[in-house]
Motif scaffolding. Structure first.
Motif, PDB file in Angstrom:
ATOM      1  N   UNK A  93      -1.671  74.221 -25.351  1.00 56.92           N
ATOM      2  CA  UNK A  93      -0.549  75.594 -25.573  1.00 56.92           C
ATOM      3  C   UNK A  93      -0.574  75.730 -27.253  1.00 56.92           C
ATOM      4  N   UNK A  94      -1.390  75.128 -27.831  1.00 56.77           N
ATOM      5  CA  UNK A  94      -1.510  75.620 -29.769  1.00 56.77           C
ATOM      6  C   UNK A  94      -2.688  75.705 -29.457  1.00 56.77           C
ATOM      7  N   UNK A  95      -3.184  76.407 -30.546  1.00 62.43           N
ATOM      8  CA  UNK A  95      -4.712  76.231 -30.621  1.00 62.43           C
ATOM      9  C   UNK A  95      -4.814  76.977 -32.329  1.00 62.43           C
ATOM     10  N   UNK A  96      -5.662  76.430 -33.156  1.00 66.57           N
ATOM     11  CA  UNK A  96      -5.687  76.641 -34.378  1.00 66.57           C
ATOM     12  C   UNK A  96      -7.360  76.963 -35.065  1.00 66.57           C
ATOM     13  N   UNK A  97      -8.013  77.756 -35.635  1.00 66.67           N
ATOM     14  CA  UNK A  97      -9.106  77.375 -36.068  1.00 66.67           C
ATOM     15  C   UNK A  97      -9.268  78.519 -37.309  1.00 66.67           C
ATOM     16  N   UNK A  98     -10.017  77.607 -38.260  1.00 61.29           N
ATOM     17  CA  UNK A  98     -10.311  78.417 -40.234  1.00 61.29           C
ATOM     18  C   UNK A  98     -11.785  78.874 -39.542  1.00 61.29           C
ATOM     19  N   UNK A  99     -12.484  79.998 -39.613  1.00 61.37           N
ATOM     20  CA  UNK A  99     -13.385  80.379 -39.773  1.00 61.37           C
ATOM     21  C   UNK A  99     -14.289  81.299 -40.935  1.00 61.37           C
ATOM     22  N   UNK A 100     -15.277  80.153 -40.975  1.00 59.55           N
ATOM     23  CA  UNK A 100     -15.641  81.457 -42.020  1.00 59.55           C
ATOM     24  C   UNK A 100     -16.708  81.777 -41.301  1.00 59.55           C
ATOM     25  N   UNK A 101     -17.328  83.386 -42.046  1.00 58.28           N
ATOM     26  CA  UNK A 101     -18.180  84.094 -41.585  1.00 58.28           C
ATOM     27  C   UNK A 101     -19.111  84.792 -42.907  1.00 58.28           C
TER      28      UNK A 101
END
Length: 198
Positions: A93-101
């Motif tokens: 149900x839940x998802x989280x991401x911290x994405x560097x570019x």
């Protein structure tokens, strides 16, 4: 063996004609022919980093503007996820991401609990990538959230180059959705809700 979480949707209006196939449990393979090269690039990245198999073909009124094409593909993609998820039994149900570019950092959080809501906090110093206004990404995300029925929060922590900003958003969304759409074996076919429904 579980049913494959795969769906094909065709949607036609006076502004766009879209055929989209999504397999949630894929290998990250994509075929994208939207008439908007930058959107093709972002959808290909989305499929690859979420490990979704995705085919999108669209004929839209891009001679007028990219708006209808971008928004309607967001709508159809959200609808495809909703249909492919089915009854949502056992869903994380839940998802989280911290994405560097490179210099950009995007934070994406999603809840597949059936409550559509978008919080979109993105401001870049330059809003254009060639002839593509990245404000349209907000329209894509709003349509996606509404059609899927998901709570979606997107925050650009920082970033300067608009291509990097949008790429961080799409990759972060892909990774957050990959997490949220996984089946948790500990749930043993239960709904991830105390309400008894999603």
């Amino acid at each position: 063996m579980a049913e494959p979480r795969k769906v094909t949707i065709t949607r036609q209006t006076a502004e766009t004609a879209i055929e989209l196939t999504l397999a949630i449990d894929g290998r990250g393979e994509a075929v994208t022919e939207t008439g908007v090269p930058f959107l093709d690039h972002m959808l290909t990245l989305f499929a690859k980093h979420g490990l979704f198999d995705l085919t999108v073909r669209c004929q839209g009124d891009v001679a007028v503007d990219y708006h209808h094409t971008v928004e309607d593909i967001g709508l159809v993609l959200g609808d495809a996820f909703k249909r492919a998820l089915g009854d949502k039994l056992g869903l994380r149900r839940y998802g989280f991401f911290l994405l560097p570019m490179d210099e950009a950092l995007a934070r994406v959080a999603v809840d597949l609990g059936g409550r559509p809501h978008l919080v979109y906090d993105v401001t870049a110093p330059t809003m254009w990538i060639r002839d593509f206004n990245i404000v349209l990404i907000k329209e894509f995300c709003r349509a996606f959230s509404n059609a899927l029925g998901c709570n979606l929060h997107i925050h650009l922590v920082y970033g300067e180059e608009p291509h990097h900003v949008v790429e961080a958003i799409f990759k972060g969304l892909a990774r957050a959705l990959d997490e949220a759409t996984q089946i948790d074996p500990r749930m043993a076919g239960q709904l991830p809700s105390t309400k008894g429904m999603l």
